[in-house]
Design an enzyme around this catalytic site. Structure first.
Site, mmCIF file in Angstrom:
data_model
loop_
_atom_site.group_PDB
_atom_site.id
_atom_site.type_symbol
_atom_site.label_atom_id
_atom_site.label_comp_id
_atom_site.label_asym_id
_atom_site.label_seq_id
_atom_site.Cartn_x
_atom_site.Cartn_y
_atom_site.Cartn_z
ATOM 1 N N VAL A 143 0.858 -1.152 -0.368
ATOM 2 C CA VAL A 143 -0.211 0.200 0.176
ATOM 3 C C VAL A 143 0.649 0.987 0.032
ATOM 4 O O VAL A 143 0.729 2.144 -0.954
ATOM 5 C CB VAL A 143 -1.272 -0.084 1.159
ATOM 6 C CG1 VAL A 143 -1.750 1.418 0.833
ATOM 7 C CG2 VAL A 143 -1.979 -1.477 1.573
ATOM 8 N N CYS B 133 -6.153 -9.268 2.962
ATOM 9 C CA CYS B 133 -7.395 -8.180 3.162
ATOM 10 C C CYS B 133 -8.923 -9.508 2.903
ATOM 11 O O CYS B 133 -9.684 -9.353 4.514
ATOM 12 C CB CYS B 133 -8.022 -7.363 1.915
ATOM 13 S SG CYS B 133 -6.837 -6.765 1.140
#
Length: 431
Positions: A21, A267
């Site tokens: 990220v 996730c």
């Protein structure tokens, strides 16, 4: 330092956490603002400084354009004192009991607090349960800095939507939810992201709303996949090809064609536990979410069991058999092995044989060993001439399209296709 309603020209950004990220985000912002990125892993920082991203998300050319030219990287938070916007992009895992582990988030908050000054803004991107930013992180910022929330500093939340291995949906092309701890902060955070994104932003009503939206996205996906996984197990018991059922059902305009498969990664395989945790803290039992997690966690064991059944049916001894698992990353075309469910297939079969190979051309053996303790092969010459009793197609890497699996099989063998990607004539069963 930054005054909330000033122009964006005064921005100096610090990004904490340079993983899947943080690094792409740092490079994006570095095209417009001075950016300092930090990571507690000094080896990771050195690799990035040398133009190497081992996650595979950024090329050497992409890094070379910004390193020293908008982006500086360091493993010392003290080097970020000139920053006035801090963006925290650290992992938010679960522990062995699937309880949220906020240790990296708390540590990052304490680190930022040590350099936080009046007028600064701290933005969180890490996925958390609703309320975590204000309940867990803000007190640490206040305590460590001596500053007052929404008086001396502001906070924003803009959940990451990175899709590892996806070259089309990159950070600049993915719509972004934004939010802030005050109306002024929300406006500032929204303008900041909008200034570098090609995709639109969506300003959420509050930080809690933004946190909840992110966790809802991934929990919905988890439930949808659990449904199709459970349906696939029923179809297999009925002797019906799941892929053909999905193809037929897709002829209706509002059917959602989700494929069955393994659910790993950082996730979908993790975030629902944050939702479940918070619900239970409020005295609620989220039965559907919890059952979806159980179904998806069971699929690896189910696949291993089906392979054993098919081998026995063909008269192939499972004990000491040679088995090849194709793919180790948690999803196609990426190097990410976090929470990969291929490990569970391996473990379920290792009780019967020690002759199991795992081949993945996208994953470096050292990375797999460090992350999971497992030994994998990423050199095809080490597996191409071995004759296997069973091959399990676990991950649908593009690279695998060139494989001639038939040449790797013994005359009497089993091929199990988890991804419904192989020629039906080759496959004994598809999930």
């Amino acid at each position: 330092h930054l005054i909330m309603n000033h122009s964006l020209e005064d921005i100096n950004i610090g990004i904490i956490g340079l993983g899947y990220v943080g690094l792409p985000l740092a490079c994006l912002f570095a095209g417009k603002y001075p950016v300092t990125g930090t990571d507690i892993n000094a080896e990771r920082v050195a690799e990035i400084a040398g133009g190497v991203d081992k996650t595979g998300e950024l090329s050497s050319d992409e890094l070379a354009r910004v390193i020293g030219n908008g982006l500086n990287v360091t493993d010392k938070i003290s080097a970020m004192t000139d920053c006035n916007v801090y963006i925290i992009t650290v992992p938010t895992p679960v522990d062995i009991d699937n309880i949220p582990d906020l240790t990296p988030l708390r540590d990052a908050s304490r680190s930022v607090a040590s350099v936080l000054r009046p007028g600064d803004t701290v933005i969180y991107e890490s996925t958390v349960y609703p309320g975590a930013t204000e309940e867990e992180c803000v007190p640490l910022l206040e305590e460590g800095s001596g500053l007052r929330y929404n008086l001396d500093f502001h906070v924003g939340y803009s959940p990451e939507r990175v899709n590892p291995g996806d070259r089309e949906h990159r950070v600049e092309n993915i719509s972004k939810i934004t939010s802030g701890s005050s109306a002024e902060a929300a406006d500032f955070v929204d303008r900041l992201y909008a200034s570098v994104l090609k995709a639109p932003t969506f300003r959420a009503a509050s930080i809690k709303t933004a946190e909840a939206a992110k966790i809802l996205e991934n929990t919905q996906r988890d439930i949808n996949i659990a449904f199709i996984n459970e349906a696939a197990m029923v179809f297999n018991a009925l002797g019906i090809d799941t892929a053909e059922v999905i193809k037929a059902a897709s002829s209706k305009w509002n059917f959602v064609p989700i494929r069955p498969g393994l659910v790993g990664g950082h996730c979908i395989g993790v975030d629902p536990y944050y939702f479940i945790y918070k619900a239970r803290k409020k005295g609620m039992e989220p039965r559907l979410m919890s059952e979806a997690r159980r179904v998806n966690n069971y699929i690896s064991e189910y696949v291993a069991g089906r392979v054993r059944h098919l081998m026995k049916k063909k008269g192939i001894p499972v004990k000491d058999s040679k088995i090849l698992l194709l793919g180790f990353a948690f999803k196609e075309n990426c190097t990410d092995v976090r929470n990969t469910k291929v490990t569970d297939i391996y473990n379920a079969l290792s009780d019967f044989t020690d002759n199991i190979d795992i081949y993945d051309p996208y994953v470096a053996p050292k990375r797999a060993k460090d992350a999971t303790g497992m030994t994998i092969i990423n050199d095809f010459t080490q597996v191409e001439k071995r004759q296997y009793d069973a091959v399990i197609y676990c991950v649908d890497h593009d690279e695998f399209a060139r494989l001639d699996i038939r040449r790797m099989l013994r005359h009497n063998s089993v091929v199990y296709d988890v991804k419904s990607a192989l020629d039906k004539a080759l496959v004994d069963e598809r999930l």
